[in-house]
Design a protein around this motif. Structure first.
Motif, mmCIF file in Angstrom:
data_model
loop_
_atom_site.group_PDB
_atom_site.id
_atom_site.type_symbol
_atom_site.label_atom_id
_atom_site.label_comp_id
_atom_site.label_asym_id
_atom_site.label_seq_id
_atom_site.Cartn_x
_atom_site.Cartn_y
_atom_site.Cartn_z
ATOM 1 N N LEU A 89 78.016 17.404 31.460
ATOM 2 C CA LEU A 89 77.813 18.569 30.923
ATOM 3 C C LEU A 89 76.387 18.938 30.531
ATOM 4 C CD1 LEU A 89 78.782 21.506 30.159
ATOM 5 C CD2 LEU A 89 79.364 20.767 27.952
ATOM 6 N N ALA A 90 75.562 17.712 30.090
ATOM 7 C CA ALA A 90 74.240 17.695 29.526
ATOM 8 C C ALA A 90 73.458 18.100 30.620
ATOM 9 C CB ALA A 90 73.791 16.252 29.157
ATOM 10 N N VAL A 91 73.636 17.632 32.029
ATOM 11 C CA VAL A 91 72.849 18.008 33.086
ATOM 12 C C VAL A 91 72.993 19.273 33.464
ATOM 13 C CG1 VAL A 91 72.441 17.503 35.698
ATOM 14 C CG2 VAL A 91 72.785 15.695 34.104
ATOM 15 N N MET A 92 74.261 19.906 33.398
ATOM 16 C CA MET A 92 74.700 21.146 34.069
ATOM 17 C C MET A 92 74.092 22.313 32.891
ATOM 18 S SD MET A 92 78.615 20.582 35.130
ATOM 19 C CE MET A 92 79.082 19.207 36.352
ATOM 20 N N ALA A 93 74.382 22.058 31.757
ATOM 21 C CA ALA A 93 73.769 22.840 30.778
ATOM 22 C C ALA A 93 72.536 23.436 30.789
ATOM 23 C CB ALA A 93 74.282 22.261 29.288
ATOM 24 N N ASP A 94 71.498 22.315 31.135
ATOM 25 C CA ASP A 94 70.306 22.356 31.175
ATOM 26 C C ASP A 94 70.026 23.277 32.463
ATOM 27 O OD1 ASP A 94 67.066 21.810 30.488
ATOM 28 O OD2 ASP A 94 67.451 20.584 32.533
ATOM 29 N N ILE A 95 70.621 22.981 33.423
ATOM 30 C CA ILE A 95 70.354 23.846 34.597
ATOM 31 C C ILE A 95 70.642 25.361 34.521
ATOM 32 C CG2 ILE A 95 71.177 24.339 36.909
ATOM 33 C CD1 ILE A 95 71.458 21.460 37.328
ATOM 34 N N ALA A 96 71.870 25.703 33.724
ATOM 35 C CA ALA A 96 72.101 26.992 33.492
ATOM 36 C C ALA A 96 71.564 27.672 32.256
ATOM 37 C CB ALA A 96 73.861 26.788 32.731
ATOM 38 N N GLY A 97 70.639 26.702 31.419
ATOM 39 C CA GLY A 97 69.724 27.438 30.569
ATOM 40 C C GLY A 97 70.197 27.474 29.101
ATOM 41 N N PHE A 98 71.136 26.269 28.707
ATOM 42 C CA PHE A 98 71.725 26.308 27.440
ATOM 43 C C PHE A 98 71.120 25.086 26.909
ATOM 44 C CE2 PHE A 98 74.990 28.651 29.573
ATOM 45 C CZ PHE A 98 75.601 29.560 28.398
ATOM 46 N N ALA A 213 84.331 23.456 34.571
ATOM 47 C CA ALA A 213 85.415 24.089 33.923
ATOM 48 C C ALA A 213 84.935 24.678 32.585
ATOM 49 C CB ALA A 213 86.539 23.534 33.804
ATOM 50 N N ILE A 214 84.334 23.890 31.603
ATOM 51 C CA ILE A 214 84.061 24.232 30.323
ATOM 52 C C ILE A 214 82.760 25.163 30.426
ATOM 53 C CG2 ILE A 214 83.054 23.240 28.123
ATOM 54 C CD1 ILE A 214 84.594 20.823 28.639
ATOM 55 N N LEU A 215 81.635 24.656 31.330
ATOM 56 C CA LEU A 215 80.567 25.497 31.287
ATOM 57 C C LEU A 215 80.982 26.903 31.614
ATOM 58 C CD1 LEU A 215 77.679 25.576 30.967
ATOM 59 C CD2 LEU A 215 77.146 24.827 33.067
ATOM 60 N N ALA A 216 81.744 26.868 32.796
ATOM 61 C CA ALA A 216 82.028 28.062 33.275
ATOM 62 C C ALA A 216 82.762 29.069 32.543
ATOM 63 C CB ALA A 216 83.077 27.987 34.546
ATOM 64 N N GLU A 217 83.705 28.500 31.536
ATOM 65 C CA GLU A 217 84.349 29.344 30.609
ATOM 66 C C GLU A 217 83.558 29.905 29.439
ATOM 67 O OE1 GLU A 217 88.819 29.224 28.636
ATOM 68 O OE2 GLU A 217 87.641 27.314 28.341
#
Length: 235
Positions: A89-98, A213-217
Motif C-alpha cells: 500500500l505504501a507504494v500505491m498510496a504515494d502514486i495515488a496522492g495519499f 482493494a483497500i486503496l480502491a475502497e
C-alpha cells in the motif's frame, strides 16, 4: 483575493478544513464557504460537487457564469500494522496522492529497510496518535491483526470522524471485534461504519491485491462521501 479570505483560508488549512470560493465572472466578488456550513441552496450543489471531486472550474449558477475554487486538505492514510499489505500500500498510496503513515509498536516489523521512505512510528497507537491526529480527511486501516494494537485506533478513528475506517479479518473475527469495541463504549452506529472485511470485494488473494482493494475502497469512499451543505462529511 480579499485579505479576510486569505486569513480564513490559512486558518482552515492549518485546521485541515476544506474551503470553497465562488466568484462571479462579471463582478469578481468572491464568496468563501467552509465545509460543514449551511449554504444558500442555489450554490450548495456546486459546493458539494467541488468538495467531493476536489476539482475547481467554471460552472453556471442561476444563469450566471462563476468560477468555483476548492481547497481540500491533502487526504492521508494511517495504517495500523507494519505488515506485507502495508508495504504494498505504501507504494500505491504515494502514486495515488495519499500521504501514508504506518504505526506499529513491533519494532522488528516497522523497519526502514522494509518501508524505505514511508513515515514509520514504532510506537503503540495510543502514543503515536497524540502527534498524528485523526480527522475527516484521514483514512484509518487496521491491519496488524492484533486486537491489542488495532482496537484503540479503530475507536479513535470513529470518534474523530475519519472518512474511512477499515479493519482486516473475517466476519467471525469482526464479530469478536464488535464485542470488544462495544465494551470500550463505542456505539452501534459508529461500529457500523467500519469496513470489514476491509477493501472492495475483488477476490483479492495476496497482500498486493488486498492493498489494491483497500486503496480502491478508500478512494471510492472519499469521492462519494456525504458533503451535504450544513452537515459536512458523514459521521
Amino acid at each position: 483575493m480579499l485579505l479576510e479570505h486569505l486569513h480564513k483560508l490559512n486558518t482552515a488549512r492549518d485546521a485541515r478544513l476544506a474551503t470553497v470560493t465562488i466568484t462571479p465572472l462579471d463582478t469578481g466578488e468572491a464568496r468563501l464557504f467552509l465545509e460543514g456550513e449551511a449554504h444558500d441552496p442555489s450554490v450548495a450543489p456546486s459546493i458539494e460537487a467541488a468538495l467531493r471531486t476536489g476539482k475547481s472550474g467554471m460552472v453556471e449558477i442561476d444563469g450566471q457564469a462563476v468560477f468555483v475554487n476548492v481547497y481540500l486538505p491533502p487526504p492521508r492514510i494511517v495504517a495500523i500494522g507494519a505488515v506485507h499489505i502495508s508495504q504494498a500500500l505504501a507504494v500505491m498510496a504515494d502514486i495515488a496522492g495519499f500521504d501514508l503513515s504506518i504505526i506499529d509498536p513491533r519494532s522488528a516489523f516497522a523497519t526502514p529497510e522494509r518501508f524505505k521512505q514511508t513515515k514509520l512510528l514504532a510506537e503503540w497507537p495510543e502514543d503515536a496518535l497524540r502527534h498524528t491526529p485523526l480527522d475527516a480527511y484521514t483514512a484509518l486501516i487496521a491491519v496488524s491483526h492484533d486486537p491489542k494494537i488495532d482496537d484503540f485506533p479503530l475507536a479513535k478513528a470513529l470518534e474523530s470522524g475519519c472518512f474511512y475506517v477499515g479493519a482486516l479479518g473475517s466476519r467471525k473475527t469482526h464479530a469478536r471485534r464488535v464485542e470488544r469495541l462495544t465494551k470500550l463504549g463505542v456505539d452501534d452506529k459508529s461500529i457500523a461504519r467500519i469496513r470489514a472485511p476491509i477493501g472492495l470485494d475483488i477476490r483479492a488473494s495476496n497482500p498486493a491485491e488486498i492493498a489494491v482493494a483497500i486503496l480502491a475502497e478508500i478512494i471510492q469512499t472519499l469521492r462519494t462521501r456525504d458533503v451535504a451543505a450544513g452537515r459536512g462529511p458523514a459521521a
